[in-house]
Design an enzyme around this catalytic site. Structure first.
Site, short mmCIF file in Angstrom:
data_model
loop_
_atom_site.label_atom_id
_atom_site.label_comp_id
_atom_site.label_asym_id
_atom_site.label_seq_id
_atom_site.Cartn_x
_atom_site.Cartn_y
_atom_site.Cartn_z
N SER A 133 -13.28 57.19 69.20
CA SER A 133 -14.03 58.19 68.44
C SER A 133 -13.48 59.57 68.74
O SER A 133 -12.84 59.78 69.78
CB SER A 133 -15.50 58.15 68.87
OG SER A 133 -16.21 59.24 68.32
N TYR A 146 -22.69 59.27 75.07
CA TYR A 146 -21.74 58.69 74.11
C TYR A 146 -20.32 59.21 74.36
O TYR A 146 -19.36 58.45 74.37
CB TYR A 146 -22.19 58.99 72.68
CG TYR A 146 -21.34 58.33 71.62
CD1 TYR A 146 -21.19 56.94 71.57
CD2 TYR A 146 -20.69 59.08 70.65
CE1 TYR A 146 -20.40 56.34 70.59
CE2 TYR A 146 -19.91 58.49 69.66
CZ TYR A 146 -19.76 57.11 69.64
OH TYR A 146 -18.98 56.52 68.67
#
Ligand SMILES: NC(=O)c1ccc[n+]([C@@H]2O[C@H](COP(=O)([O-])OP(=O)(O)OC[C@H]3O[C@@H](n4cnc5c(N)ncnc54)[C@H](OP(=O)(O)O)[C@@H]3O)[C@@H](O)[C@H]2O)c1
Length: 247
Positions: A133, A146
């Site tokens: 990501s 995250y």
């Protein structure tokens, strides 16, 4: 499916990027195995593309071992299982959310890779693709759990690249920005309105956009390794800096 076609396992295949990757790889002539906890969704996808479906919880060592027991031949693993939970600052960090993000995004990649490496080593063109990501190279407020997990994913991809160099096993990290999937619905525990707000005023990537990039990586000749591929919407410069149309 021709008997010489490559075989790919896709984790997180019950939704979003994983499901789109199964469709994209199947269209490219790859035999696919769709895996996630929601087996019924994986089975429907496998029926659609003519592949296999297996139940898999990447946070459960027994589930990963059972999956490995089913797979003797394998060429490609796409790690798409993962996602975010919550958007609270570290001062209010929810330990369970952090644990789940670590388990699904980080330990899950380790577990599945470790269990499937014996099968991958038997392939003459093995390839590991990890869905990272933009959160793997940037930090943002509220994203601590995250971003920490996806930074760890980035480190795992780089470590595997070094450790598997002599085995000629390709390792690719595909790192998307905003993709409109069930990602935000999961992050906000089913709050559809809050999830929709994430994509308001911006044309986010679709799961298919990312799946096409993954299929591009795995269909390069065996001597070509796309190490790292960042892919974002045109209207997104960083994790949080976006250009949005006014309502
Ligand atoms: N959407 C974005 O904006 C975005 C951006 C960058 C990176 N990513 C990454 O892309 C990957 C795919 O996310 P997505 O956007 O496609 O979201 P999604 O639609 O919510 O899909 C997530 C998938 O992960 C699976 N999963 C979660 N925990 C699992 C576990 N313990 N064991 C097995 N499977 C598990 C889910 O399946 P089950 O619940 O059925 O198990 C589901 O298939 C994730 O790694 C995410 O972090 C997403």
């Amino acid at each position: 499916m021709p008997s010489d076609s490559k075989i790919a396992l896709v984790t997180g295949a019950s939704s979003g990027i994983g499901a789109a990757t199964v469709r994209e790889l199947a269209a490219a002539g790859v035999a696919t195995i769709s895996a996630a906890r929601r087996l019924e969704r994986c089975q429907a996808l496998a029926d659609e593309v003519g592949g296999r479906a297996l139940r898999l919880d990447v946070s459960d060592a027994d589930s990963v071992a059972a999956l490995a027991g089913e797979l003797s031949d394998l060429d490609i693993v796409v790690h798409s299982a993962g996602g975010a939970r919550g958007l609270e600052p570290i001062a209010e960090a929810d330990e369970d959310n952090w644990r789940q993000m670590w388990e699904s995004n980080v330990a899950g990649v380790m577990r599945v890779t470790k269990a499937l490496l014996p099968a991958l080593r038997r392939s003459d063109a093995a390839h590991i693709v990890i869905v990272g990501s933009v959160a793997g190279i940037e930090a943002y407020e509220g994203g601590g759990g995250y971003t920490a997990a996806k930074h760890a994913v980035r480190a795992i991809a780089q470590t595997l690249r070094l450790e598997l160099l002599r085995d000629a096993i390709r390792v690719t990290e595909v790192a998307p920005g905003l993709v409109e999937t069930e990602f935000s619905l999961v992050r906000f525990e089913g709050d559809a309105e809050r999830a929709a707000g994430v994509y308001e005023g911006i044309e986010a990537l679709s799961a298919e956009d990312v799946a096409e990039a993954i299929a591009f990586c795995v269909t390069r000749p065996a001597h070509v390794d796309i190490d790292y591929l960042a892919i974002k919407p045109t209207a997104q410069a960083t994790a949080k800096i976006t250009h949005r149309a006014k309502p």
